[in-house]
Scaffold this motif. Structure first.
Motif, PDB file in Angstrom:
ATOM      1  N   ASN A 121       9.444   8.419 -10.378  1.00  0.00           N
ATOM      2  CA  ASN A 121       8.510   9.537 -10.133  1.00  0.00           C
ATOM      3  C   ASN A 121       8.804  10.181  -8.778  1.00  0.00           C
ATOM      4  N   ASP A 122       8.951   9.335  -7.775  1.00  0.00           N
ATOM      5  CA  ASP A 122       9.231   9.876  -6.445  1.00  0.00           C
ATOM      6  C   ASP A 122      10.706  10.195  -6.255  1.00  0.00           C
ATOM      7  N   LEU A 123      11.572   9.426  -6.886  1.00  0.00           N
ATOM      8  CA  LEU A 123      13.008   9.704  -6.728  1.00  0.00           C
ATOM      9  C   LEU A 123      13.310  11.140  -7.176  1.00  0.00           C
ATOM     10  N   LEU A 132       0.807  -1.225   0.000  1.00  0.00           N
ATOM     11  CA  LEU A 132       0.000   0.000   0.000  1.00  0.00           C
ATOM     12  C   LEU A 132       0.845   1.283   0.000  1.00  0.00           C
ATOM     13  N   ASP A 133       0.592   2.136  -0.990  1.00  0.00           N
ATOM     14  CA  ASP A 133       1.308   3.414  -1.038  1.00  0.00           C
ATOM     15  C   ASP A 133       0.288   4.537  -0.912  1.00  0.00           C
ATOM     16  N   ILE A 134      -0.152   4.780   0.321  1.00  0.00           N
ATOM     17  CA  ILE A 134      -1.068   5.914   0.515  1.00  0.00           C
ATOM     18  C   ILE A 134      -0.363   6.973   1.350  1.00  0.00           C
ATOM     19  N   ASP A 181       7.696  19.078  -5.724  1.00  0.00           N
ATOM     20  CA  ASP A 181       6.409  18.378  -5.615  1.00  0.00           C
ATOM     21  C   ASP A 181       5.957  17.926  -7.013  1.00  0.00           C
ATOM     22  N   ARG A 182       5.746  16.626  -7.176  1.00  0.00           N
ATOM     23  CA  ARG A 182       5.404  16.117  -8.507  1.00  0.00           C
ATOM     24  C   ARG A 182       4.017  16.540  -8.964  1.00  0.00           C
ATOM     25  N   THR A 183       3.214  17.100  -8.053  1.00  0.00           N
ATOM     26  CA  THR A 183       1.852  17.504  -8.427  1.00  0.00           C
ATOM     27  C   THR A 183       1.702  19.024  -8.516  1.00  0.00           C
ATOM     28  N   VAL A 223      12.958  -3.569  -2.807  1.00  0.00           N
ATOM     29  CA  VAL A 223      12.883  -2.170  -2.333  1.00  0.00           C
ATOM     30  C   VAL A 223      12.608  -1.260  -3.519  1.00  0.00           C
ATOM     31  N   MET A 224      11.650  -0.351  -3.361  1.00  0.00           N
ATOM     32  CA  MET A 224      11.490   0.693  -4.376  1.00  0.00           C
ATOM     33  C   MET A 224      12.466   1.801  -4.033  1.00  0.00           C
ATOM     34  N   MET A 225      13.293   2.150  -4.985  1.00  0.00           N
ATOM     35  CA  MET A 225      14.304   3.183  -4.736  1.00  0.00           C
ATOM     36  C   MET A 225      13.689   4.535  -5.086  1.00  0.00           C
ATOM     37  N   GLU A 226      13.260   5.244  -4.040  1.00  0.00           N
ATOM     38  CA  GLU A 226      12.518   6.486  -4.281  1.00  0.00           C
ATOM     39  C   GLU A 226      13.032   7.656  -3.455  1.00  0.00           C
ATOM     40  N   LEU A 227      13.954   7.374  -2.534  1.00  0.00           N
ATOM     41  CA  LEU A 227      14.392   8.434  -1.628  1.00  0.00           C
ATOM     42  C   LEU A 227      15.898   8.630  -1.692  1.00  0.00           C
TER      43      LEU A 227
HETATM   44 MG    MG Z   1       6.315   6.231  -5.888  1.00  0.00          MG
END
Ligand code: MG
Ligand code: PEP
Length: 758
Positions: A636-638, A516-518, A646-648, A610-614
């Motif tokens: 997208n988050d990386l 879950l990615d909320i 901010d991506r949005t 692992v999602m590499m996002e940080l």
């Molecule tokens: Mg992401």
């Protein structure tokens, strides 16, 4: 006679509280003046309402003066004692009006009989709302206590009058909406925005603004007035349509569309809704107006609710208003939907997008930034979406013809023949680029290196596309959609059914479940966490899962069970440290042990990644690569977190740069660390389908790309046209560059950054 001022103040308070439900200003004001006159034993009591635009006070209710004066007697602020009291924002008490220079006498309303005069302004702060006036035959009749009592009443009246005023403005707006919309003149016939979901669309603008009802149909002025029976038939037809829509969506979108139209039916059944519309019609209100009035009242109440779940129902009410109106007017033979219309909205929810897609909407234009989930879900549903500014959105008139080229983020208003021709070309080009017919089962570079193309899956309905586009598996399943479009967390069993369907439909191919990615901009309305000042830096993704272990455990068990006898992996989003990964992995192991104990089948070989996002994860990527079975770059988050963009957020979208040297080097580090540890590495962010960046990604050693299925043909074509040695040379050159401008010049030089042609 004894005056009863305390009783009076209480009486008025009660009147006002009763009025909250009634909302008829005329009736309420009349009750107030009657009550004041009675309790104060005044011969006259009147209320004047101030019009800020016209700068006049108008008599709106009276007890004691001639009723014909209501609406007729008007005072400027430099006229009479009342005007002066309002102008000077203070009560004025006059013992003998006939001696007072400011007194303004209106013939014909029998004012001349009254000597004592007390005028109290009705104010909200310093804002003038009106005046409360009492008069008596007997000179010097009013005392300082009367002034105090009248001030207290005026204070109470102020809020109520203001609220009622707002409501009647909303009603006026509703009535206005039943008139043809005046065409706004736009400065330009082209609006540039940002693409959130690619594709092309053609249709008429339809604005869904939360401040007004979306009742859009026009009554035929020559037709006989609609009766309560006509309205009842419209209700029946509307119920049938909604039941049918629910059935269709439940079949097509089983994972997310659980009763998404149920609120429509509940509202329709509410006596305060359909019942009130019927009553208004039987009392003589035009049926279309009656619908607009009630819909607007609901929209107003819902949109002001403190509960997000209620606020979310605003669109449902508007949709009902539209359906009822169209069905009443019998506008379409069978049913009303959003075919041929492009929705312009300030705010949309994922569930709104689902509903509108079931109702055949052509495209979305969103004016308050696009949340990542809205963009993702629109892409899954194949509906173009463009983000523009609020001012740009306001410049588009309802009903205006539009063409959307969402690949470029361009909206053409009132397009001429030339633009239509260009649109047709674009549409054909887009279809060709995403044509899967010549796709091969396996992908190779020009020099024969094997590359894998996987699909990103958001909704179960994406799977058929993934199969059609010959995806070798699922590189990212965004598991949050079944959580988002519901009123509560789905149970382990409900989740298991969805995940199992996905696994079965992929028929032995690898499936990567993302937990879950909320949080961030992906919120669950039913999860009552306190609102966070910086949600992107707050309780998001794996942090939420680790904090809510019971929810996490249910999801993990459902993943593990769905993976029995299949090729499945689980990956964790937004991992910030090796410790995060180990904590999550430990819970997976716990789940495996409990499933063992319960004798329930699951996949014991589930790979954990692992999602590499940080940025912090990049710094410890060597250790992460040692611990995890695989790494997947969530570009997208990386990009968002490395560049603090901010991506949005439209305002900083120009700073969201995939080709920033820091991003290029971070991705290179991630891939090198994984390859050094002999671990699987892939990329699943939008960057994986970016033609400009593909040579670089291949050049740093990436061979696994997880993309939205529609992009798979293009990625395969580009990979097949690329030599790995050339890609490596390109990557090395790019990694040497320290400035954004140098990278941009390099890409242009290599013809990898084609100019956008408009
Ligand atoms: Mg992401
Ligand atoms: C990413 O961040 O690149 C990603 C794939 O995850 P999401 O877009 O769902 O945040």
């Amino acid at each position: 006679m004894k005056k009863r001022n305390v009783d009076l103040v209480c009486d008025i308070a009660e009147l006002i509280s009763l009025a909250e439900g009634g909302r008829d200003r005329k009736e309420l004001l009349q009750k107030v003046v009657t009550s004041v006159a009675m309790h104060m034993h005044a011969d006259v009591c009147s209320i004047y309402i101030y019009d800020e635009d016209e700068k006049v006070l108008t008599l709106r209710a009276t007890q004691g003066l001639d009723n014909s004066a209501i609406g007729q007697v008007k005072l400027r602020l430099d006229e009479g004692i009342t005007g002066r009291a309002v102008r000077e924002l203070r009560p004025i008490c006059v013992g003998k009006a006939s001696d007072n220079a400011a007194y303004k006498f209106f013939p014909g309303i029998h004012e001349e009989d009254y000597e004592a005069f007390l005028a109290v302004p009705i104010l909200r702060g310093l804002r003038r709302i009106g005046a409360l006036v009492v008069q008596a035959r007997e000179a010097n009749y009013f005392t300082p206590n009367d002034v105090k009592a009248l001030r207290a009443i005026a204070a109470q009246l102020a809020t109520m009058i203001e609220n009622v005023q707002l409501l009647s403005d909303a009603r006026a707006e509703a009535v206005r909406l039943t008139q043809p919309a005046p065409k706004k003149v736009t400065a330009d016939s082209l609006i540039r925005g940002r693409s959130a979901s690619t594709g092309t669309a053609r249709g008429k603008a339809f604005t869904l603004d939360s401040a007004k009802a979306a009742v859009c149909a026009l009554p035929d002025p020559d037709a006989a007035p609609y009766t309560v029976d006509d309205f009842s038939m419209a209700v029946e037809k509307t119920v049938d349509q909604i039941v049918q829509l629910q059935r269709q969506t439940s079949e097509a979108l089983a994972d997310v569309a659980v009763l998404i139209f149920s609120a429509h039916l509940l509202i329709l059944e509410d006596d305060q809704f359909a019942g009130r519309i019927s009553r208004l019609i039987s009392e003589g209100t035009d049926a279309v107006k009656a619908i607009a009035i009630v819909v607007n009242d609901y929209v107003e109440v819902f949109s002001k609710s403190k509960m997000p779940l209620i606020r979310e129902k605003v669109l449902d009410v508007k949709d009902l208003g539209n359906r009822l109106t169209r069905n009443l007017l019998n506008e379409t033979a069978d049913e009303y939907d959003y075919r041929g219309q492009i929705i312009i909205s300030h705010e949309l929810l994922p569930s709104d997008i689902l509903k509108l897609s079931a109702e055949n909407v052509e495209g979305f234009i969103v004016s308050s930034g696009v949340t990542s989930h809205n963009a993702i879900i629109s892409r899954s549903l194949g509906i173009p979406m463009i983000a523009i500014s609020r001012e740009q959105a306001d410049s588009i008139a309802d009903g205006e013809e539009m063409l959307m080229d969402a690949a470029q983020g361009i909206i053409y208003l009132r397009p001429g023949a030339e633009v239509y021709r260009k649109y047709q070309e674009l549409d054909n080009a887009w279809k060709m680029m995403h044509n899967a017919s010549d796709m091969k089962e396996e992908t190779f570079t020009k020099c024969g290196e094997r590359v894998h193309i996987y699909a990103n899956i958001n909704l179960l309905s994406d799977v058929h596309l993934a199969r059609e586009f010959k995806a070798e598996g699922v590189g990212l399943y965004r598991s949050e959609f079944p959580f988002i479009v519901r009123n509560d967390f789905p149970t382990e069993e409900e989740q298991y059914i969805i995940y199992k369907k996905l696994v079965d439909q992929m028929d032995g191919r690898m499936v990567t479940f993302r937990t879950l990615d909320i949080g961030g901009d992906k919120m669950l309305s039913y999860y009552s966490s306190v609102s966070e000042a910086n949600p992107f830096l707050g309780m998001r993704a794996i942090r939420f899962s680790l904090q809510n272990k019971d929810i996490f455990t249910q999801q993990l068990r459902a993943f593990l069970r769905a993976g029995a006898d299949a090729n499945t992996r689980i990956m964790f989003p937004l991992v910030a440290s090796v410790d995060d990964f180990i904590a999550a992995r430990d819970i997976v192991y716990e789940c495996m042990r409990s499933l063992d104990k319960e004798g329930i089948a699951y996949n014991p070989d589930t790979q954990l990644g692992v999602m590499m996002e940080l940025p912090s994860a990049v710094e410890v990527v060597d250790e992460l690569a040692m611990e995890a079975d695989f790494l997947s770059i969530g570009s997208n988050d990386l990009i968002q977190y490395m560049l603090a963009v901010d991506r949005t957020n439209e305002m900083v979208s120009k700073l969201y740069l995939a080709h920033h040297p820091a991003i290029l080097r971070a991705m290179n580090r991630i891939v090198s660390a994984a390859l050094t540890q002999n671990k699987d590495v892939s990329i699943c962010g939008d960057l994986s389908a970016d033609p400009r960046m593909l040579p670089f990604l291949l050049g740093i050693g990436l061979k696994k790309f997880s993309v939205d299925s529609v992009n798979a043909p293009n990625v395969q074509r580009l990979v097949s046209a690329t030599n790995l040695c050339d890609a490596e040379e390109i990557a090395n050159c790019m990694l040497d560059l320290g400035r954004i401008s140098e990278v941009e010049a390099f890409l242009v030089d290599r013809n990898m950054a084609p100019e956008i042609e408009v």
